[in-house]
Design a protein around this motif. Structure first.
Motif, PDB file in Angstrom:
ATOM      1  N   HIS A   1     -17.498  37.199  -1.292  1.00 37.61           N
ATOM      2  CA  HIS A   1     -17.929  37.061  -2.681  1.00 37.61           C
ATOM      3  C   HIS A   1     -19.449  36.960  -2.767  1.00 37.61           C
ATOM      4  O   HIS A   1     -20.074  37.562  -3.653  1.00 37.61           O
ATOM      5  CB  HIS A   1     -17.297  35.819  -3.302  1.00 37.61           C
TER       6      HIS A   1
ATOM      7  N   ASP B   1     -21.136  40.228  -2.580  1.00 39.27           N
ATOM      8  CA  ASP B   1     -21.028  41.007  -3.812  1.00 39.27           C
ATOM      9  C   ASP B   1     -22.290  40.857  -4.655  1.00 39.27           C
ATOM     10  O   ASP B   1     -22.800  41.831  -5.215  1.00 39.27           O
ATOM     11  CB  ASP B   1     -19.824  40.538  -4.636  1.00 39.27           C
ATOM     12  N   SER B   2     -22.786  39.619  -4.767  1.00 39.55           N
ATOM     13  CA  SER B   2     -23.974  39.361  -5.568  1.00 39.55           C
ATOM     14  C   SER B   2     -25.184  40.093  -4.999  1.00 39.55           C
ATOM     15  O   SER B   2     -25.972  40.694  -5.742  1.00 39.55           O
ATOM     16  CB  SER B   2     -24.267  37.855  -5.613  1.00 39.55           C
TER      17      SER B   2
ATOM     18  N   THR C   1     -22.640  33.390  -7.481  1.00 36.25           N
ATOM     19  CA  THR C   1     -23.980  33.580  -8.032  1.00 36.25           C
ATOM     20  C   THR C   1     -24.154  35.007  -8.552  1.00 36.25           C
ATOM     21  O   THR C   1     -23.944  35.969  -7.810  1.00 36.25           O
ATOM     22  CB  THR C   1     -25.043  33.296  -6.971  1.00 36.25           C
ATOM     23  N   PRO C   2     -24.544  35.197  -9.804  1.00 39.25           N
ATOM     24  CA  PRO C   2     -24.722  36.549 -10.326  1.00 39.25           C
ATOM     25  C   PRO C   2     -25.886  37.271  -9.668  1.00 39.25           C
ATOM     26  O   PRO C   2     -26.906  36.657  -9.323  1.00 39.25           O
ATOM     27  CB  PRO C   2     -25.007  36.324 -11.819  1.00 39.25           C
ATOM     28  N   ALA C   3     -25.754  38.571  -9.504  1.00 42.60           N
ATOM     29  CA  ALA C   3     -26.836  39.375  -8.932  1.00 42.60           C
ATOM     30  C   ALA C   3     -28.097  39.276  -9.772  1.00 42.60           C
ATOM     31  O   ALA C   3     -29.222  39.309  -9.252  1.00 42.60           O
ATOM     32  CB  ALA C   3     -26.386  40.825  -8.807  1.00 42.60           C
TER      33      ALA C   3
ATOM     34  N   CYS D   1     -30.470  36.605  -8.676  1.00 43.13           N
ATOM     35  CA  CYS D   1     -31.241  36.994  -7.488  1.00 43.13           C
ATOM     36  C   CYS D   1     -32.427  37.869  -7.889  1.00 43.13           C
ATOM     37  O   CYS D   1     -33.545  37.687  -7.386  1.00 43.13           O
ATOM     38  CB  CYS D   1     -30.343  37.734  -6.502  1.00 43.13           C
TER      39      CYS D   1
ATOM     40  N   ALA E   1     -23.736  29.694 -10.308  1.00 39.51           N
ATOM     41  CA  ALA E   1     -24.382  29.520  -9.005  1.00 39.51           C
ATOM     42  C   ALA E   1     -24.096  28.137  -8.424  1.00 39.51           C
ATOM     43  O   ALA E   1     -24.845  27.662  -7.564  1.00 39.51           O
ATOM     44  CB  ALA E   1     -25.885  29.752  -9.124  1.00 39.51           C
TER      45      ALA E   1
ATOM     46  N   ASN F   1     -20.503  37.566 -15.641  1.00 44.12           N
ATOM     47  CA  ASN F   1     -21.817  37.202 -16.189  1.00 44.12           C
ATOM     48  C   ASN F   1     -21.669  36.561 -17.569  1.00 44.12           C
ATOM     49  O   ASN F   1     -22.221  37.008 -18.560  1.00 44.12           O
ATOM     50  CB  ASN F   1     -22.710  38.443 -16.265  1.00 44.12           C
TER      51      ASN F   1
END
Length: 437
Positions: free
Chosen positions: A61, A64-65, A142-144, A147, A242, A434
């Motif tokens: 997982h 993935d982010s 944690t969403p991309a 980052c 996150a 998201n």
């Protein structure tokens, strides 16, 4: 995607070759994914990054982010020394799933402490990297976009940047006796998250300073280490997703989030069964591979491949449920490509075929029948290994036949498997995480 093991130039085993047009410029951003923690507080025997969340390891997982970021990045996974191969397999599958056209993936063994593990990741940085993000695999949702925001903030400020969330609870200072000493002004507090980002030169200099001044072991947080060396670090807005998965309650919370976001099956499930049997090899040099694991000191099973009866039975069950035949007709003992091949090779290709036929794996149940090896001490490890390959829960049971039959006489091992398939999600039905809390 170009992926690598301990050397950025060495192709990661299991990755498919890419056309030259798919390989982009060398990245200037690296994300060190720390996945070497034990996860004792999570209550699992497995290291935390390999504990399953909604049918997939936490590390899967988390990747993935990273693969979802806007620009190509070098990804460095720092895994427990005895789980490097598993981390490498997870990274290969994640790269293939995202069809990432650019980037580099490196898997290295971690150290004794978190700072030692981050050091191992720093040692693997490409020369082109000038921004480094340090991320916890335990912050798996944690969403991309977060980052990307950290990278942008590091470039804009030229110093360290960490995401954080406002503290909403009232915070009290409490004595050992339990007496309240006072109330802390929460307006000055932030619950910090990862990834934490830094200019590479600043992070390297700060780590060297900490070693020289005996502060390396005392400062377990990367931002604290950089700030302790006299460098500025600022906080940007974090994200509710996150949060760090530390306790069983955190894992349950993450699972509920994913369940709510996942598309529901649109067709009736399909069920398949599989059986496989292999005799023990006559020689003492054949290795035993069973349920995706190597069993040192045990007699191996004879066969065209590695003889992993559990993996082969699962393949038959999956292929049967999808109406694709059986392992013999799909792979065949006459094909030299599968001579000595390990079970994961058959499983990964079977999953690909099942997905191409429009199905996804719901769950698999396996029964291993034989006098040896003693399976229970490695049951959790085997279930994690196979579940990671299938991206679905795998339950394994083992039994003997009370000295009856060929398994009871110790002549070989048998396995049966039952697999449940669902219709794969339609294009565009990928879960959207998201959301704002």
């Amino acid at each position: 995607m170009t992926v690598s093991t301990d050397s950025p130039a060495e192709p990661l085993r299991g990755a498919r070759p890419e056309p030259a047009s798919a390989v982009a410029a060398t990245p200037t951003v690296a994300v060190i994914v720390v996945a070497a923690g034990s996860g004792t507080r999570l209550g699992h025997a497995e290291p935390k990054a390999f504990v399953l969340l909604h049918m997939r390891p936490l590390l899967d997982h988390a990747l993935d982010s990273i693969f979802g970021m806007n620009e190509p990045v070098q990804i460095i996974v720092v895994a427990p020394v005895d789980r490097v191969a598993d981390a490498r397999a997870i990274a290969v599958r994640a790269a293939a799933r995202h069809e990432a056209p650019t980037g580099f993936v490196t898997v290295v063994a971690g150290g004794r402490t978190r700072q030692d593990s981050v050091d191992q990741g720093m040692n693997a940085l490409l020369p082109s990297v000038d921004v480094v993000l340090v991320h916890d695999a335990a912050r798996a949702l944690t969403p991309a976009a977060l980052c990307d925001e950290v990278v942008a903030a590091v470039r804009a400020t030229g110093h360290g940047v960490i995401p954080g969330q406002p503290v909403v609870d009232t915070i009290k200072r409490v004595a050992e006796s339990g007496a309240i000493l006072g109330t802390v002004d929460r307006s000055e507090l932030s619950a910090v998250q990862t990834p934490q980002g830094f200019p590479r030169a600043m992070l390297e200099a700060a780590r060297a300073w900490a070693v020289q001044n005996g502060r390396f072991e005392a400062l377990t947080d990367d931002a604290a280490l950089v700030a302790d060396a006299g460098n500025p670090v600022s906080v940007i807005g974090g994200h509710p997703l996150a949060f760090k998965i530390t306790t069983p309650e955190d894992l349950e919370r993450a699972d509920l989030i994913l369940q709510a976001a996942a598309p529901q099956p649109t067709l009736l499930p399909r069920i398949g069964t599989g059986v496989d049997v292999h005799a023990f090899a006559a020689d003492d040099t054949t290795e035993l591979w069973l349920a995706g694991l190597y069993w040192p000191g045990e007699s191996g099973l004879s066969g065209h491949s590695d003889g992993d009866v559990a993996a082969h039975a699962i393949c038959d069950a999956l292929l049967g449920a999808a109406g694709l035949g059986d392992i013999g007709s799909v792979f065949g003992t006459a094909d030299p490509r599968f001579s000595g091949a390990h079970g994961h090779v058959f499983l990964e290709e079977t999953v690909r075929l099942v997905a191409a036929a429009g199905y996804r794996v719901g769950n698999v149940s396996v029964q291993i029948i034989g006098n040896r090896p003693k399976f229970s001490p490695r049951r959790a490890e085997a279930e994690t290994r196979l579940s990671g390959i299938l991206s679905a829960p795998v339950n394994i049971a083992a039994t003997t036949t009370d000295a009856l039959g060929f398994t009871g006489r110790g002549e070989g091992i048998a396995a049966t498997a039952t697999a449940l398939l669902y219709a794969a999600p339609e294009p565009g039905q990928t879960p959207d995480l998201n959301w704002e809390a």
